[in-house]
Design a protein around this motif. Structure first.
Motif, PDB file in Angstrom:
ATOM      1  N   ASP A 151       0.836  -1.203   0.000  1.00  0.00           N
ATOM      2  CA  ASP A 151       0.000   0.000   0.000  1.00  0.00           C
ATOM      3  C   ASP A 151       0.869   1.251   0.000  1.00  0.00           C
ATOM      4  OD1 ASP A 151      -2.575   1.503   0.451  1.00  0.00           O
ATOM      5  OD2 ASP A 151      -1.540   2.024   2.313  1.00  0.00           O
ATOM      6  N   PHE A 152       1.918   1.242   0.819  1.00  0.00           N
ATOM      7  CA  PHE A 152       2.829   2.386   0.869  1.00  0.00           C
ATOM      8  C   PHE A 152       3.451   2.627  -0.508  1.00  0.00           C
ATOM      9  CE2 PHE A 152       7.059   4.188   1.336  1.00  0.00           C
ATOM     10  CZ  PHE A 152       6.861   5.250   2.203  1.00  0.00           C
ATOM     11  N   ILE A 153       3.957   1.571  -1.120  1.00  0.00           N
ATOM     12  CA  ILE A 153       4.609   1.708  -2.433  1.00  0.00           C
ATOM     13  C   ILE A 153       3.628   2.220  -3.472  1.00  0.00           C
ATOM     14  CG2 ILE A 153       5.716   0.433  -4.314  1.00  0.00           C
ATOM     15  CD1 ILE A 153       6.890  -1.442  -2.198  1.00  0.00           C
ATOM     16  N   SER A 154       2.415   1.689  -3.473  1.00  0.00           N
ATOM     17  CA  SER A 154       1.411   2.122  -4.443  1.00  0.00           C
ATOM     18  C   SER A 154       1.129   3.617  -4.320  1.00  0.00           C
ATOM     19  CB  SER A 154       0.125   1.313  -4.236  1.00  0.00           C
ATOM     20  OG  SER A 154      -0.865   1.715  -5.154  1.00  0.00           O
ATOM     21  N   ARG A 155       1.040   4.092  -3.086  1.00  0.00           N
ATOM     22  CA  ARG A 155       0.725   5.505  -2.871  1.00  0.00           C
ATOM     23  C   ARG A 155       1.861   6.425  -3.317  1.00  0.00           C
ATOM     24  NH1 ARG A 155      -3.167   6.768   1.951  1.00  0.00           N
ATOM     25  NH2 ARG A 155      -4.269   4.802   2.283  1.00  0.00           N
ATOM     26  N   VAL A 156       3.105   6.078  -2.957  1.00  0.00           N
ATOM     27  CA  VAL A 156       4.208   6.970  -3.338  1.00  0.00           C
ATOM     28  C   VAL A 156       4.460   6.906  -4.844  1.00  0.00           C
ATOM     29  CG1 VAL A 156       5.270   6.897  -1.056  1.00  0.00           C
ATOM     30  CG2 VAL A 156       6.030   5.281  -2.813  1.00  0.00           C
ATOM     31  N   ARG A 157       4.265   5.732  -5.435  1.00  0.00           N
ATOM     32  CA  ARG A 157       4.402   5.629  -6.898  1.00  0.00           C
ATOM     33  C   ARG A 157       3.375   6.522  -7.582  1.00  0.00           C
ATOM     34  NH1 ARG A 157       1.871   0.468  -9.450  1.00  0.00           N
ATOM     35  NH2 ARG A 157       0.127   1.662  -8.581  1.00  0.00           N
ATOM     36  N   ASP A 158       2.111   6.442  -7.150  1.00  0.00           N
ATOM     37  CA  ASP A 158       1.059   7.242  -7.776  1.00  0.00           C
ATOM     38  C   ASP A 158       1.264   8.732  -7.549  1.00  0.00           C
ATOM     39  OD1 ASP A 158      -0.022   4.845  -8.558  1.00  0.00           O
ATOM     40  OD2 ASP A 158      -1.651   4.849  -7.074  1.00  0.00           O
ATOM     41  N   ALA A 159       1.988   9.089  -6.474  1.00  0.00           N
ATOM     42  CA  ALA A 159       2.273  10.501  -6.200  1.00  0.00           C
ATOM     43  C   ALA A 159       3.411  11.038  -7.058  1.00  0.00           C
ATOM     44  CB  ALA A 159       2.605  10.692  -4.727  1.00  0.00           C
ATOM     45  N   GLY A 160       4.112  10.135  -7.756  1.00  0.00           N
ATOM     46  CA  GLY A 160       5.176  10.576  -8.650  1.00  0.00           C
ATOM     47  C   GLY A 160       6.574  10.178  -8.257  1.00  0.00           C
ATOM     48  N   CYS A 161       6.728   9.355  -7.208  1.00  0.00           N
ATOM     49  CA  CYS A 161       8.062   8.898  -6.823  1.00  0.00           C
ATOM     50  C   CYS A 161       8.753   8.238  -8.007  1.00  0.00           C
ATOM     51  CB  CYS A 161       7.934   7.910  -5.661  1.00  0.00           C
ATOM     52  SG  CYS A 161       9.497   7.170  -5.139  1.00  0.00           S
ATOM     53  N   ASP A 162       9.983   8.658  -8.273  1.00  0.00           N
ATOM     54  CA  ASP A 162      10.716   8.151  -9.427  1.00  0.00           C
ATOM     55  C   ASP A 162      11.508   6.884  -9.131  1.00  0.00           C
ATOM     56  OD1 ASP A 162      10.251  10.247 -11.529  1.00  0.00           O
ATOM     57  OD2 ASP A 162      11.124  11.536  -9.982  1.00  0.00           O
ATOM     58  N   TYR A 163      11.867   6.688  -7.860  1.00  0.00           N
ATOM     59  CA  TYR A 163      12.749   5.574  -7.495  1.00  0.00           C
ATOM     60  C   TYR A 163      12.563   5.329  -6.008  1.00  0.00           C
ATOM     61  CZ  TYR A 163      16.991   2.684  -7.995  1.00  0.00           C
ATOM     62  OH  TYR A 163      17.878   1.637  -8.050  1.00  0.00           O
ATOM     63  N   LEU A 164      12.583   4.059  -5.604  1.00  0.00           N
ATOM     64  CA  LEU A 164      12.371   3.707  -4.205  1.00  0.00           C
ATOM     65  C   LEU A 164      13.541   2.887  -3.688  1.00  0.00           C
ATOM     66  CD1 LEU A 164      10.250   3.775  -1.864  1.00  0.00           C
ATOM     67  CD2 LEU A 164       9.445   1.552  -2.691  1.00  0.00           C
ATOM     68  N   ILE A 165      14.041   3.255  -2.518  1.00  0.00           N
ATOM     69  CA  ILE A 165      15.083   2.469  -1.839  1.00  0.00           C
ATOM     70  C   ILE A 165      14.463   1.891  -0.577  1.00  0.00           C
ATOM     71  CG2 ILE A 165      17.378   2.487  -0.820  1.00  0.00           C
ATOM     72  CD1 ILE A 165      16.876   5.523  -2.618  1.00  0.00           C
ATOM     73  N   ILE A 166      14.512   0.578  -0.445  1.00  0.00           N
ATOM     74  CA  ILE A 166      13.874  -0.082   0.700  1.00  0.00           C
ATOM     75  C   ILE A 166      14.931  -0.712   1.592  1.00  0.00           C
ATOM     76  CG2 ILE A 166      12.194  -1.791   1.459  1.00  0.00           C
ATOM     77  CD1 ILE A 166      10.884  -1.644  -1.270  1.00  0.00           C
ATOM     78  N   TYR A 189      14.917  -9.811   2.607  1.00  0.00           N
ATOM     79  CA  TYR A 189      15.199  -9.519   1.205  1.00  0.00           C
ATOM     80  C   TYR A 189      14.109 -10.094   0.294  1.00  0.00           C
ATOM     81  CZ  TYR A 189      20.037  -8.322   2.573  1.00  0.00           C
ATOM     82  OH  TYR A 189      21.151  -7.753   3.140  1.00  0.00           O
ATOM     83  N   ASP A 190      13.555 -11.242   0.670  1.00  0.00           N
ATOM     84  CA  ASP A 190      12.553 -11.878  -0.181  1.00  0.00           C
ATOM     85  C   ASP A 190      11.344 -10.969  -0.370  1.00  0.00           C
ATOM     86  OD1 ASP A 190      14.091 -14.131  -0.547  1.00  0.00           O
ATOM     87  OD2 ASP A 190      13.094 -15.301   1.012  1.00  0.00           O
ATOM     88  N   LEU A 191      10.919 -10.293   0.679  1.00  0.00           N
ATOM     89  CA  LEU A 191       9.794  -9.374   0.559  1.00  0.00           C
ATOM     90  C   LEU A 191      10.125  -8.235  -0.393  1.00  0.00           C
ATOM     91  CD1 LEU A 191       7.023  -8.284   1.379  1.00  0.00           C
ATOM     92  CD2 LEU A 191       8.120  -7.193   3.360  1.00  0.00           C
ATOM     93  N   VAL A 192      11.324  -7.679  -0.267  1.00  0.00           N
ATOM     94  CA  VAL A 192      11.718  -6.570  -1.139  1.00  0.00           C
ATOM     95  C   VAL A 192      11.794  -7.046  -2.587  1.00  0.00           C
ATOM     96  CG1 VAL A 192      13.474  -4.832  -1.599  1.00  0.00           C
ATOM     97  CG2 VAL A 192      12.945  -5.462   0.766  1.00  0.00           C
ATOM     98  N   LEU A 193      12.314  -8.236  -2.811  1.00  0.00           N
ATOM     99  CA  LEU A 193      12.356  -8.787  -4.170  1.00  0.00           C
ATOM    100  C   LEU A 193      10.949  -8.969  -4.727  1.00  0.00           C
ATOM    101  CD1 LEU A 193      15.228 -11.361  -3.611  1.00  0.00           C
ATOM    102  CD2 LEU A 193      15.291  -9.474  -5.263  1.00  0.00           C
ATOM    103  N   ARG A 194      10.013  -9.387  -3.879  1.00  0.00           N
ATOM    104  CA  ARG A 194       8.624  -9.532  -4.338  1.00  0.00           C
ATOM    105  C   ARG A 194       8.032  -8.171  -4.699  1.00  0.00           C
ATOM    106  NH1 ARG A 194       8.316 -13.143   0.042  1.00  0.00           N
ATOM    107  NH2 ARG A 194       6.943 -11.765   1.252  1.00  0.00           N
ATOM    108  N   MET A 195       8.395  -7.144  -3.943  1.00  0.00           N
ATOM    109  CA  MET A 195       7.893  -5.806  -4.257  1.00  0.00           C
ATOM    110  C   MET A 195       8.435  -5.318  -5.608  1.00  0.00           C
ATOM    111  SD  MET A 195       5.803  -5.052  -1.841  1.00  0.00           S
ATOM    112  CE  MET A 195       5.430  -6.824  -1.960  1.00  0.00           C
ATOM    113  N   ALA A 196       9.686  -5.629  -5.880  1.00  0.00           N
ATOM    114  CA  ALA A 196      10.256  -5.251  -7.172  1.00  0.00           C
ATOM    115  C   ALA A 196       9.527  -5.949  -8.314  1.00  0.00           C
ATOM    116  CB  ALA A 196      11.743  -5.588  -7.206  1.00  0.00           C
ATOM    117  N   GLU A 197       9.130  -7.179  -8.074  1.00  0.00           N
ATOM    118  CA  GLU A 197       8.389  -7.932  -9.090  1.00  0.00           C
ATOM    119  C   GLU A 197       6.950  -7.419  -9.205  1.00  0.00           C
ATOM    120  OE1 GLU A 197       7.369 -12.609 -10.212  1.00  0.00           O
ATOM    121  OE2 GLU A 197       8.364 -12.095  -8.319  1.00  0.00           O
TER     122      GLU A 197
END
Length: 332
Positions: A151-166, A189-197
């Motif tokens: 949910d966090f990633i979806s919101r910042v992406r839709d707000a215009g975030c160009d790149y995310l570091i987790i 790391y597995d969760l972060v890899l899933r988010m990238a996918e």
């Protein structure tokens, strides 16, 4: 964008460590790795007029400015100041767990307010032409990362975030110190890899617990856009950064030996001292250059004990190098 190409390997923003002298030093080991400032708070820039915090040497490029704050208008002004100063990226800190940062209602505590983060990102995007990025945790306190992070990633992406570091750890805002928050919460790391996918349209780097360049390469090979290395790059800069340009970016490595790095630092050190600066302000970041090598402990001792004395100049580097090469030099 060029800055994203350099995001394949970056050095994390670290309070009290990644100041402009540290970044200039790291730049003599890698020309390609993306470097970050220490976190600079938006109130300090906008209300406090602390524009000196934006000073950097053009040789540090590619370099990004990390901001802390939670007021969209204030962050927009601070971002504009950073872009005008020449930074190629403006990053919003949503990961620092310190009490001082929490009291300012920014850092990791903002993981609990994704709507506020989205508003901040949108305001920053509107105010600058350079990329706006976010550095976050996978969650805080009793949050379930698998639920809150998408949910966090979806919101910042839709707000215009160009790149995310987790940073692939939770932050515990109560009960753990900032230092413990860098080690105690388990890595995922597995969760972060899933988010990238799951979010292929948003480039992502993974941060946290990465000790070697080989580890970074492995995570990139598994699907991350990039990897960010923190303390290992600071404490063992040669081991981590010396082959980054060739192995990660396919470019020529900048200096082939540690001694060549010292030669490259001399003009910078001399100019800093001539302008009234102190040697230890630079050499405190260079203590790990010979980590693991014969005489490394002697190198650290000479610089630590002598660099803050009045009148000491760049010749101390030669003395420290000579001393560590003597028979009593000890690895460490």
């Amino acid at each position: 964008m060029q800055i994203f190409q350099n995001s394949r390997l970056s050095v994390a923003p670290m309070m009290d460590w990644t100041d402009r002298h540290c970044r200039f030093f790291h730049r003599q080991i890698s020309r390609q790795a993306l470097l970050y400032t220490e976190m600079v708070t938006a109130p300090a820039l906008v209300r406090g007029g602390a524009v000196h915090l934006l000073e950097f040497d053009g040789a540090e490029h590619p370099v990004a400015l990390q901001l802390g704050g939670s007021d969209p208008d204030e962050l927009a002004q601070a971002a504009r100041m950073g872009a005008d100063a020449g930074y190629g990226e403006i990053n919003l800190n949503v990961g620092c767990p310190s009490d001082r940062v929490q009291s300012g209602t920014f850092g990791a505590i903002l993981m609990k307010s994704p709507g506020v983060v989205a508003e901040c990102v949108a305001a920053m995007k509107e105010s600058v032409d350079v990329p706006v990025t976010v550095k976050c945790r996978i969650g805080v306190d009793d949050q379930t990362p698998e639920d809150v992070l998408p949910d966090f990633i979806s919101r910042v992406r839709d707000a215009g975030c160009d790149y995310l570091i987790i940073h692939a750890r939770k932050a515990w805002l109560q009960g753990l110190s900032p230092k413990e928050n860098r080690d105690v919460p388990p890595l995922d790391y597995d969760l972060v890899l899933r988010m990238a996918e799951q979010f292929p349209d948003l480039p992502m780097s993974v941060n946290g617990g990465i000790e070697t360049l080989a580890q970074a390469e492995a995570l990139i090979a598994q699907g991350m856009t990039g990897a960010m290395i923190g303390r290992a790059a600071y404490h063992r800069p040669w081991d981590v950064l010396a082959q980054v340009d060739s192995r990660i970016f396919g470019a020529r490595d900048v200096n082939q030996t540690r001694e060549a790095v010292l030669c490259a630092m001399r003009p910078y050190i001399e100019a800093h001292i001539a302008a009234g600066g102190k040697l230890h302000q630079i050499t405190r970041h260079m203590l790990g250059l010979f980590a693991g090598q014969p005489g490394a402990r002697t190198w650290r001792r000479v610089l630590s004990e002598q660099a803050n004395k009045p009148g000491v100049g760049g010749d101390l580097l030669d003395e420290a190098l000579d001393r560590m090469q003597q028979p009593d030099g000890v690895a460490g």
